[in-house]
Design a protein around this motif. Sequence first.
Motif, short mmCIF file in Angstrom:
data_model
loop_
_atom_site.label_atom_id
_atom_site.label_comp_id
_atom_site.label_asym_id
_atom_site.label_seq_id
_atom_site.Cartn_x
_atom_site.Cartn_y
_atom_site.Cartn_z
N LYS A 34 21.54 -55.39 -51.04
CA LYS A 34 20.62 -55.79 -51.67
C LYS A 34 21.50 -57.00 -52.73
O LYS A 34 22.92 -57.06 -52.69
N VAL A 35 20.70 -58.08 -53.02
CA VAL A 35 21.33 -59.17 -53.81
C VAL A 35 21.10 -58.52 -55.27
O VAL A 35 19.66 -58.48 -55.78
N PHE A 85 26.83 -59.11 -55.91
CA PHE A 85 26.64 -59.47 -57.39
C PHE A 85 26.96 -60.67 -57.61
O PHE A 85 27.72 -61.63 -57.60
N VAL A 86 25.38 -61.33 -58.10
CA VAL A 86 25.54 -62.79 -58.43
C VAL A 86 25.17 -62.94 -60.05
O VAL A 86 24.06 -62.38 -60.31
N SER A 87 26.01 -63.59 -60.68
CA SER A 87 25.63 -64.14 -62.08
C SER A 87 25.11 -65.71 -61.94
O SER A 87 25.49 -66.38 -61.49
N SER A 88 23.87 -65.74 -62.83
CA SER A 88 23.51 -67.06 -62.87
C SER A 88 22.44 -67.29 -64.16
O SER A 88 21.68 -66.20 -64.59
N HIS A 89 22.36 -68.45 -64.51
CA HIS A 89 21.22 -68.69 -65.52
C HIS A 89 19.98 -69.26 -65.13
O HIS A 89 19.13 -69.70 -65.70
N LEU A 90 19.76 -69.47 -64.02
CA LEU A 90 18.75 -70.29 -63.15
C LEU A 90 17.80 -69.09 -62.72
O LEU A 90 17.89 -68.44 -61.72
#
Length: 371
Positions: free
Chosen positions: A28-29, A181-186
Amino acid sequence: MIEATGLTKSYGSKTAVYNLTFRVQPGKVTGFLGPNGAGKSTTMRMILGLDAPSAGTVTIGGYQYRQLPNAPRQVGALLDANAKHGGRSARSHLLCLAQLSGIPARRVDEVLDVVGLSQVAAKRSKGFSLGMGQRLGIATALLGDPQVLLFDEPVNGLDPEGIRWVRELMRRLASEGRTVFVSSHLMSEMAQTADHLIVIGRGQLMADQPVNDFIEQNSTSFARVRTPDSEEQQREKLVRVLAEAGGQVQQEPEGTLRVVGLELPRISELAHQADVRLWELSPHHASLEEAYMRMTQGAVDYRSTADQRAGLQGQPPQVAGYGPPQAAGYPPPQGGFGPPPGAPAGPVPAGPPVAQPAAASPAPYRPEDAR
């Protein structure tokens, strides 16, 4: 799999992360969301062993990062795209990392192809744009062909084509069974990329659930209704009818009605019975951004306010007692501003008129002139 249990990190009297417990599943993302200062970067640094937890544990595949044999072959990360030697070429940068981790040199050219930097592989990285630097950082994360990948704001500086490429790359990596594992503000990108969300605020866990469940639980769907703009009485009549049927009706600035509590077929039936024409009747489902803003509005530490200098964009206002020298009765200065040396402190009595040269048009006021 990444597993955090009671993860806590304090810096003196400030607690950046408190009692975080979550799992990042393979295949999973997983999006990692939270306001600025929520503790996202600190959490990622603890996962990678860059910061030691004050309490709790975090493991990757059952091991702490520092216990993993040849960790770069098992975990790839992009936390800071500027973490490179600007004097080295893209290829030299990756080759140095490959040699330190026992990765074959051919892998360097493979990842340069993957991220689209093959044509600039011999160029020094200090000349890279922000987007090119992001691509090089992603290449660094992919270098060891790892099963676990962490990305902190991976689309910063990328153009629309690059953003789409990152989105497809993340989904492809997850489809191969990897942990992403992705951190983003978009929020728009997270809505299209992530399968699962972990949301934190002020260092504490706020949500750990699939994207669709998160949106459903933190938002309200509604119907948008529009009547002919010129028929104000018809709109008021419809508002009254819908309210009597149990709907919650809110008039929006552009003239549409936002209706909550009634299904579209029921709204259409009520409008027909009231003999009210409709120009629009459409469903509206909340976006991930709306749901996120609703959940985290109480956990935002940094809020903007209205610009108090907004009114200074035109001509500066005249303040009593601080007008131009002519307003106080002084003759035009010859070499500076204010009254000439030895002039009395108060206004000078008006004397006979003095011929004045034609004044040039004043230069437009700039906000920085007031600083």
